[in-house]
Design a protein around this motif. Structure first.
Motif, mmCIF file in Angstrom:
data_model
loop_
_atom_site.group_PDB
_atom_site.id
_atom_site.type_symbol
_atom_site.label_atom_id
_atom_site.label_comp_id
_atom_site.label_asym_id
_atom_site.label_seq_id
_atom_site.Cartn_x
_atom_site.Cartn_y
_atom_site.Cartn_z
ATOM 1 N N GLU A 177 0.249 7.294 -6.143
ATOM 2 C CA GLU A 177 -0.891 8.220 -6.022
ATOM 3 C C GLU A 177 -0.409 9.644 -5.736
ATOM 4 O O GLU A 177 -0.872 10.609 -6.343
ATOM 5 C CB GLU A 177 -1.849 7.792 -4.900
ATOM 6 C CG GLU A 177 -3.108 8.681 -4.848
ATOM 7 C CD GLU A 177 -3.733 8.865 -3.460
ATOM 8 O OE1 GLU A 177 -3.026 8.755 -2.438
ATOM 9 O OE2 GLU A 177 -4.938 9.152 -3.409
ATOM 10 N N ASP A 178 0.528 9.768 -4.785
ATOM 11 C CA ASP A 178 0.972 11.088 -4.318
ATOM 12 C C ASP A 178 1.850 11.839 -5.317
ATOM 13 O O ASP A 178 1.989 13.056 -5.226
ATOM 14 C CB ASP A 178 1.772 10.945 -3.005
ATOM 15 C CG ASP A 178 0.904 10.552 -1.815
ATOM 16 O OD1 ASP A 178 -0.323 10.440 -1.987
ATOM 17 O OD2 ASP A 178 1.460 10.356 -0.711
ATOM 18 N N ASP A 179 2.471 11.123 -6.259
ATOM 19 C CA ASP A 179 3.472 11.745 -7.139
ATOM 20 C C ASP A 179 2.800 12.584 -8.235
ATOM 21 O O ASP A 179 2.270 12.058 -9.217
ATOM 22 C CB ASP A 179 4.348 10.658 -7.776
ATOM 23 C CG ASP A 179 5.557 11.263 -8.493
ATOM 24 O OD1 ASP A 179 5.506 12.458 -8.863
ATOM 25 O OD2 ASP A 179 6.543 10.532 -8.685
ATOM 26 N N LEU A 219 0.826 -1.216 0.000
ATOM 27 C CA LEU A 219 0.000 0.000 0.000
ATOM 28 C C LEU A 219 0.856 1.261 0.000
ATOM 29 O O LEU A 219 0.476 2.275 -0.593
ATOM 30 C CB LEU A 219 -0.958 -0.008 1.195
ATOM 31 C CG LEU A 219 -1.947 -1.175 1.239
ATOM 32 C CD1 LEU A 219 -2.896 -1.039 2.423
ATOM 33 C CD2 LEU A 219 -2.742 -1.297 -0.064
ATOM 34 N N ARG A 220 2.018 1.198 0.639
ATOM 35 C CA ARG A 220 2.934 2.352 0.630
ATOM 36 C C ARG A 220 3.423 2.608 -0.799
ATOM 37 O O ARG A 220 3.525 3.749 -1.243
ATOM 38 C CB ARG A 220 4.090 2.119 1.604
ATOM 39 C CG ARG A 220 5.137 3.229 1.698
ATOM 40 C CD ARG A 220 4.543 4.607 1.923
ATOM 41 N NE ARG A 220 3.943 4.758 3.232
ATOM 42 C CZ ARG A 220 3.004 5.692 3.520
ATOM 43 N NH1 ARG A 220 2.572 6.527 2.597
ATOM 44 N NH2 ARG A 220 2.500 5.766 4.720
ATOM 45 N N GLY A 221 3.707 1.523 -1.532
ATOM 46 C CA GLY A 221 4.111 1.653 -2.934
ATOM 47 C C GLY A 221 3.001 2.293 -3.753
ATOM 48 O O GLY A 221 3.231 3.240 -4.529
ATOM 49 N N LEU A 222 1.784 1.800 -3.561
ATOM 50 C CA LEU A 222 0.615 2.347 -4.270
ATOM 51 C C LEU A 222 0.415 3.824 -3.931
ATOM 52 O O LEU A 222 0.211 4.656 -4.827
ATOM 53 C CB LEU A 222 -0.623 1.523 -3.890
ATOM 54 C CG LEU A 222 -1.973 1.953 -4.468
ATOM 55 C CD1 LEU A 222 -1.988 1.807 -5.992
ATOM 56 C CD2 LEU A 222 -3.108 1.116 -3.848
ATOM 57 N N ASP A 223 0.512 4.172 -2.643
ATOM 58 C CA ASP A 223 0.317 5.562 -2.218
ATOM 59 C C ASP A 223 1.406 6.480 -2.780
ATOM 60 O O ASP A 223 1.149 7.645 -3.071
ATOM 61 C CB ASP A 223 0.297 5.647 -0.684
ATOM 62 C CG ASP A 223 0.054 7.063 -0.175
ATOM 63 O OD1 ASP A 223 -0.960 7.678 -0.589
ATOM 64 O OD2 ASP A 223 0.874 7.583 0.606
ATOM 65 N N THR A 224 2.613 5.949 -2.947
ATOM 66 C CA THR A 224 3.709 6.761 -3.493
ATOM 67 C C THR A 224 3.400 7.162 -4.933
ATOM 68 O O THR A 224 3.651 8.298 -5.333
ATOM 69 C CB THR A 224 5.042 5.986 -3.385
ATOM 70 O OG1 THR A 224 5.276 5.701 -2.006
ATOM 71 C CG2 THR A 224 6.206 6.807 -3.936
HETATM 72 MN MN MN Z 1 0.939 9.644 1.279
#
Ligand code: MN
Ligand code: PS7
Ligand code: MN
Ligand code: MN
Ligand code: MN
Ligand code: MN
Length: 355
Positions: free
Chosen positions: A56-58, A49-54
């Motif tokens: 998303e956030d970029d 999920l951290r990979g996915l959020d990274t």
């Molecule tokens: Mn984030």
């Protein structure tokens, strides 16, 4: 046994534990304290999920490139050798994606039941994120209109984490088999954490043009704001305070569900893992309430207070006490001039009465 299931004998899993330390400021310690192979499973869930959020956030990835990556992330997560090297240099967790092949290798070694829960949640989250990211790209900035949209965004990025964790706890047999079916209160656990994060990160998110506060709240006529970033202007302090108190009131909606959830847990290590982030969140809401500094800079609870919260987050009774204390403190800071005064009194009273 502990050693065999946590994967310290594998180079790739060792690297994954390092990624956990690199990417999580608050979850690493509590995840490592979870018993047996559940710790490794939650660690891998977190990294996916951290990979996915990274991604998303970029904001340097154009929408037409980002959409297909987001929407296939659950498949990429089991595709041996896949890595992503095109995150902007500003992205703090970009290294995780540069070496994502190691995450993939470890996901593929998980118990199939655990793996399918993780991939199912990833698929739901990635599509929700992609929907909101597309809207944001079309509008030129993240923009949330109704409280309903706010709840939906928070469901995608955090409520689903709660659902996935409950299902993993049940699958591990460390918690009752029906915990994984408690979708409403599992969702509330995530929403309480995510909304607290969104309230506290007001200024940081604003500076990144990420406006997560719903316009239905900050845009009310009586508050007199045309734009979310107007709330940190010099003359806005009083009115911004009322918006802040309505946002905190909205987050408090989820607090009795969180207490109900924690009461269902049987395993001590799972309890601590769930309770610590939640007591930190309640204490953070108290810290933010009536605090104008929140609009100017990132505020955090003191180290000593955090340590005390961790020590007291061991049983439902003490956790309920922490909730009551923070609600009493919020209640005491509320002023009758605040348009939300009455509703805050009721919400705090509800938590103070909870048993
Ligand atoms: Mn984030
Ligand atoms: C699997 C432990 C305990 C039943 C990475 C933990 C980002 C608050 O909005 O980057 O980008 O600024 O500051 C965690 C339920 C999720 C919700 C969510 C996975 C609790 C990807 C916490 C965490 C459910 C989506 C803060 C969710 O990141 O956010 C595991 C029970 C990840 C939990 C994101 C937010 C985390 C967050 P933003 P941040
Ligand atoms: Mn995000
Ligand atoms: Mn987010
Ligand atoms: Mn945030
Ligand atoms: Mn953040």
């Amino acid at each position: 046994k502990e050693h065999a299931t946590s994967g310290w004998d594998r180079q790739t899993m060792r690297r994954c534990w390092e990624f956990l330390d690199m990417t999580s400021r608050s979850f690493a310690a509590v995840i490592k304290e979870v018993e047996g192979d559940l710790a490794r499973t939650i660690c891998m869930f977190y990294l996916v999920l951290r990979g996915l959020d990274t991604i998303e956030d970029d904001m340097t990835i154009p929408d037409d490139v980002k959409q297909p990556i987001l929407r296939s992330f659950h498949k990429l997560t089991v595709t041996p050798g896949w890595t992503y090297n095109d995150c902007g240099p500003k992205e703090k967790d970009r290294q995780l994606l540069v070496e994502y092949d190691k995450v993939i290798e470890e996901v593929n070694l998980l118990d199939p039941e655990y793996r399918s829960i993780i991939l199912d949640i990833t698929e739901k989250m990635e599509n929700g994120m992609a929907d909101f990211a597309h809207r944001a790209a079309t509008a030129g900035a993240t923009y949330i209109d109704k409280i309903e949209d706010y709840d939906l965004y928070c469901h995608y990025v955090a409520g689903l984490v709660g659902e996935g964790l409950s299902r993993l706890f049940s699958a591990s047999k460390k918690e009752v088999s029906w915990l994984g079916t408690q979708l409403e209160i599992s969702n509330s656990m995530g929403l309480l954490l995510q909304k607290t994060n969104i309230i506290r990160d007001y200024r940081e998110d604003c500076d990144d043009k990420r406006y997560f506060w719903p316009k239905e709240i900050w845009g009310r006529k009586e508050y007199g704001f045309q734009e979310m970033k107007d709330m940190y202007a010099p003359g806005a302090q009083q009115r911004a305070q009322w918006v802040q108190s309505e946002m905190i009131l909205d987050a408090l909606r989820h607090s009795t569900d969180a207490l109900d959830y924690l009461r269902l847990l049987k395993n001590q290590s799972v309890f601590a893992f769930c309770a610590i982030p939640v007591t930190m969140a309640i204490a953070t809401l108290d810290l933010c309430f009536m605090n104008p500094a929140m609009f100017q800079r990132n505020i955090k609870i003191r180290k000593a207070e955090a340590a005390s919260l961790i020590m007291r987050s061991t049983n439902p009774r003490d956790v309920a006490d922490i909730f009551r204390q923070n609600c009493r403190s919020i209640h005491a800071k509320a002023v009758p001039e605040d348009p939300n005064f009455l509703r805050i009194s009721v919400a705090c009273g509800k938590v103070e009465q909870w048993c």
